[in-house]
Design a protein around this motif. Structure first.
Motif, PDB file in Angstrom:
ATOM      1  N   THR A  91      47.509  28.805  38.588  1.00  0.00           N
ATOM      2  CA  THR A  91      47.501  29.477  37.292  1.00  0.00           C
ATOM      3  C   THR A  91      46.350  28.969  36.438  1.00  0.00           C
ATOM      4  OG1 THR A  91      49.899  29.746  37.356  1.00  0.00           O
ATOM      5  CG2 THR A  91      48.870  29.941  35.205  1.00  0.00           C
ATOM      6  N   GLY A  92      45.811  29.862  35.624  1.00  0.00           N
ATOM      7  CA  GLY A  92      44.785  29.504  34.657  1.00  0.00           C
ATOM      8  C   GLY A  92      44.943  30.356  33.416  1.00  0.00           C
ATOM      9  N   THR A  93      44.296  29.934  32.334  1.00  0.00           N
ATOM     10  CA  THR A  93      44.390  30.650  31.064  1.00  0.00           C
ATOM     11  C   THR A  93      43.001  30.987  30.553  1.00  0.00           C
ATOM     12  OG1 THR A  93      46.407  29.418  30.557  1.00  0.00           O
ATOM     13  CG2 THR A  93      45.340  30.561  28.726  1.00  0.00           C
ATOM     14  N   ALA A  94      42.820  32.245  30.189  1.00  0.00           N
ATOM     15  CA  ALA A  94      41.554  32.719  29.622  1.00  0.00           C
ATOM     16  C   ALA A  94      41.594  32.568  28.107  1.00  0.00           C
ATOM     17  CB  ALA A  94      41.331  34.180  29.989  1.00  0.00           C
ATOM     18  N   GLU A  95      40.446  32.664  27.488  1.00  0.00           N
ATOM     19  CA  GLU A  95      40.372  32.563  26.031  1.00  0.00           C
ATOM     20  C   GLU A  95      40.762  33.867  25.346  1.00  0.00           C
ATOM     21  OE1 GLU A  95      36.615  31.002  24.766  1.00  0.00           O
ATOM     22  OE2 GLU A  95      36.760  29.278  26.100  1.00  0.00           O
ATOM     23  N   VAL A  96      40.631  34.991  26.056  1.00  0.00           N
ATOM     24  CA  VAL A  96      40.976  36.299  25.503  1.00  0.00           C
ATOM     25  C   VAL A  96      41.846  37.057  26.498  1.00  0.00           C
ATOM     26  CG1 VAL A  96      38.884  36.455  24.090  1.00  0.00           C
ATOM     27  CG2 VAL A  96      38.878  37.385  26.395  1.00  0.00           C
ATOM     28  N   ALA A  97      42.487  38.121  26.028  1.00  0.00           N
ATOM     29  CA  ALA A  97      43.327  38.945  26.901  1.00  0.00           C
ATOM     30  C   ALA A  97      42.492  39.554  28.022  1.00  0.00           C
ATOM     31  CB  ALA A  97      44.025  40.024  26.098  1.00  0.00           C
ATOM     32  N   LEU A  98      43.064  39.611  29.221  1.00  0.00           N
ATOM     33  CA  LEU A  98      42.353  40.043  30.416  1.00  0.00           C
ATOM     34  C   LEU A  98      42.538  41.508  30.774  1.00  0.00           C
ATOM     35  CD1 LEU A  98      43.409  36.991  32.556  1.00  0.00           C
ATOM     36  CD2 LEU A  98      41.160  37.388  31.565  1.00  0.00           C
ATOM     37  N   GLY A  99      43.612  42.114  30.314  1.00  0.00           N
ATOM     38  CA  GLY A  99      43.962  43.430  30.824  1.00  0.00           C
ATOM     39  C   GLY A  99      44.699  43.253  32.139  1.00  0.00           C
ATOM     40  N   SER A 100      45.225  44.323  32.686  1.00  0.00           N
ATOM     41  CA  SER A 100      46.055  44.191  33.887  1.00  0.00           C
ATOM     42  C   SER A 100      45.264  44.175  35.190  1.00  0.00           C
ATOM     43  CB  SER A 100      47.076  45.325  33.932  1.00  0.00           C
ATOM     44  OG  SER A 100      46.395  46.562  34.003  1.00  0.00           O
ATOM     45  N   ALA A 101      44.021  44.663  35.188  1.00  0.00           N
ATOM     46  CA  ALA A 101      43.245  44.731  36.426  1.00  0.00           C
ATOM     47  C   ALA A 101      41.793  44.328  36.200  1.00  0.00           C
ATOM     48  CB  ALA A 101      43.332  46.136  37.009  1.00  0.00           C
ATOM     49  N   PRO A 102      41.546  43.060  35.837  1.00  0.00           N
ATOM     50  CA  PRO A 102      40.164  42.650  35.607  1.00  0.00           C
ATOM     51  C   PRO A 102      39.358  42.622  36.903  1.00  0.00           C
ATOM     52  CG  PRO A 102      41.600  40.754  35.552  1.00  0.00           C
ATOM     53  CD  PRO A 102      42.483  41.966  35.657  1.00  0.00           C
ATOM     54  N   LYS A 103      38.072  42.888  36.781  1.00  0.00           N
ATOM     55  CA  LYS A 103      37.167  42.807  37.921  1.00  0.00           C
ATOM     56  C   LYS A 103      36.617  41.393  38.004  1.00  0.00           C
ATOM     57  CE  LYS A 103      35.744  47.599  37.670  1.00  0.00           C
ATOM     58  NZ  LYS A 103      34.620  48.526  37.603  1.00  0.00           N
ATOM     59  N   GLY A 104      36.255  40.991  39.212  1.00  0.00           N
ATOM     60  CA  GLY A 104      35.671  39.674  39.382  1.00  0.00           C
ATOM     61  C   GLY A 104      35.974  39.097  40.744  1.00  0.00           C
ATOM     62  N   ALA A 105      36.047  37.772  40.803  1.00  0.00           N
ATOM     63  CA  ALA A 105      36.270  37.088  42.076  1.00  0.00           C
ATOM     64  C   ALA A 105      37.128  35.849  41.864  1.00  0.00           C
ATOM     65  CB  ALA A 105      34.936  36.689  42.689  1.00  0.00           C
ATOM     66  N   VAL A 106      37.765  35.428  42.948  1.00  0.00           N
ATOM     67  CA  VAL A 106      38.520  34.185  42.974  1.00  0.00           C
ATOM     68  C   VAL A 106      37.896  33.318  44.061  1.00  0.00           C
ATOM     69  CG1 VAL A 106      40.740  33.119  43.526  1.00  0.00           C
ATOM     70  CG2 VAL A 106      40.667  35.189  42.140  1.00  0.00           C
ATOM     71  N   ALA A 116      36.788  29.546  50.255  1.00  0.00           N
ATOM     72  CA  ALA A 116      36.903  30.976  50.511  1.00  0.00           C
ATOM     73  C   ALA A 116      36.824  31.692  49.169  1.00  0.00           C
ATOM     74  CB  ALA A 116      38.222  31.298  51.217  1.00  0.00           C
ATOM     75  N   SER A 117      36.418  32.951  49.206  1.00  0.00           N
ATOM     76  CA  SER A 117      36.403  33.731  47.967  1.00  0.00           C
ATOM     77  C   SER A 117      36.805  35.163  48.256  1.00  0.00           C
ATOM     78  CB  SER A 117      35.032  33.680  47.298  1.00  0.00           C
ATOM     79  OG  SER A 117      34.048  34.260  48.122  1.00  0.00           O
ATOM     80  N   GLY A 118      37.420  35.772  47.264  1.00  0.00           N
ATOM     81  CA  GLY A 118      37.841  37.164  47.349  1.00  0.00           C
ATOM     82  C   GLY A 118      37.359  37.914  46.130  1.00  0.00           C
ATOM     83  N   LYS A 119      36.937  39.144  46.328  1.00  0.00           N
ATOM     84  CA  LYS A 119      36.373  39.958  45.245  1.00  0.00           C
ATOM     85  C   LYS A 119      37.361  41.047  44.847  1.00  0.00           C
ATOM     86  CE  LYS A 119      32.265  42.597  44.078  1.00  0.00           C
ATOM     87  NZ  LYS A 119      30.977  43.102  44.572  1.00  0.00           N
ATOM     88  N   PHE A 120      37.495  41.244  43.528  1.00  0.00           N
ATOM     89  CA  PHE A 120      38.367  42.276  42.994  1.00  0.00           C
ATOM     90  C   PHE A 120      37.515  43.290  42.214  1.00  0.00           C
ATOM     91  CE2 PHE A 120      41.044  38.641  43.658  1.00  0.00           C
ATOM     92  CZ  PHE A 120      42.192  39.191  44.183  1.00  0.00           C
ATOM     93  N   ASN A 121      37.571  44.539  42.647  1.00  0.00           N
ATOM     94  CA  ASN A 121      36.782  45.599  42.019  1.00  0.00           C
ATOM     95  C   ASN A 121      37.607  46.363  41.014  1.00  0.00           C
ATOM     96  OD1 ASN A 121      34.454  45.111  43.598  1.00  0.00           O
ATOM     97  ND2 ASN A 121      35.413  46.157  45.289  1.00  0.00           N
TER      98      ASN A 121
END
Length: 121
Positions: A91-106, A116-121
């Motif tokens: 778990t992590g916490t952002a400084e602002v609201a993310l929305g339900s489907a943010p784009k990016g990577a883990v 390892a990394s995974g990308k979310f479009n």
């Protein structure tokens, strides 16, 4: 004539979205491949939860994993440190609201040090 055919095929390939095997997960998030793992990203308000499963979709204990979510929020990248909060998720916490489907990577570091990394479009 050949040039125009190649140009047409090239533009069609560019128009097709790249899919990293992203599907719906058991925890209400999106799942994508991350090396030999599958990661599920669940974003709620400012909280990011990441669930890790093996190739057979068996849940893995979060203990020993470390990670970072790099998500695009309001057009800007945000780095969110992920730590195990229980045996099931990071778990992590952002400084602002993310929305339900943010784009990016883990990005993950497994207990054995493998990354390892995974990308979310």
């Amino acid at each position: 004539m050949l040039f125009w055919r190649l140009a047409a095929v090239g533009s069609l390939l560019l128009a097709v979205p790249v899919c990293a095997h992203e599907v719906a997960g058991k925890n209400g998030g999106r799942v994508t491949d991350a090396g030999k793992y599958h990661v599920e990203l669940v974003a709620r308000d400012k909280t990011v939860d990441v669930y890790v499963t093996d190739e057979g979709e068996k849940p893995l204990p979060a203990t020993g994993f470390k990670g970072t979510a790099i998500l695009v929020i309001n057009g800007k990248p945000a780095r969110i440190t992920l730590i195990p909060t229980d045996d099931k998720k990071l778990t992590g916490t952002a400084e602002v609201a993310l929305g339900s489907a943010p784009k990016g990577a883990v990005q993950l570091t497994a207990p054995d040090g493998a990354t390892a990394s995974g990308k979310f479009n």
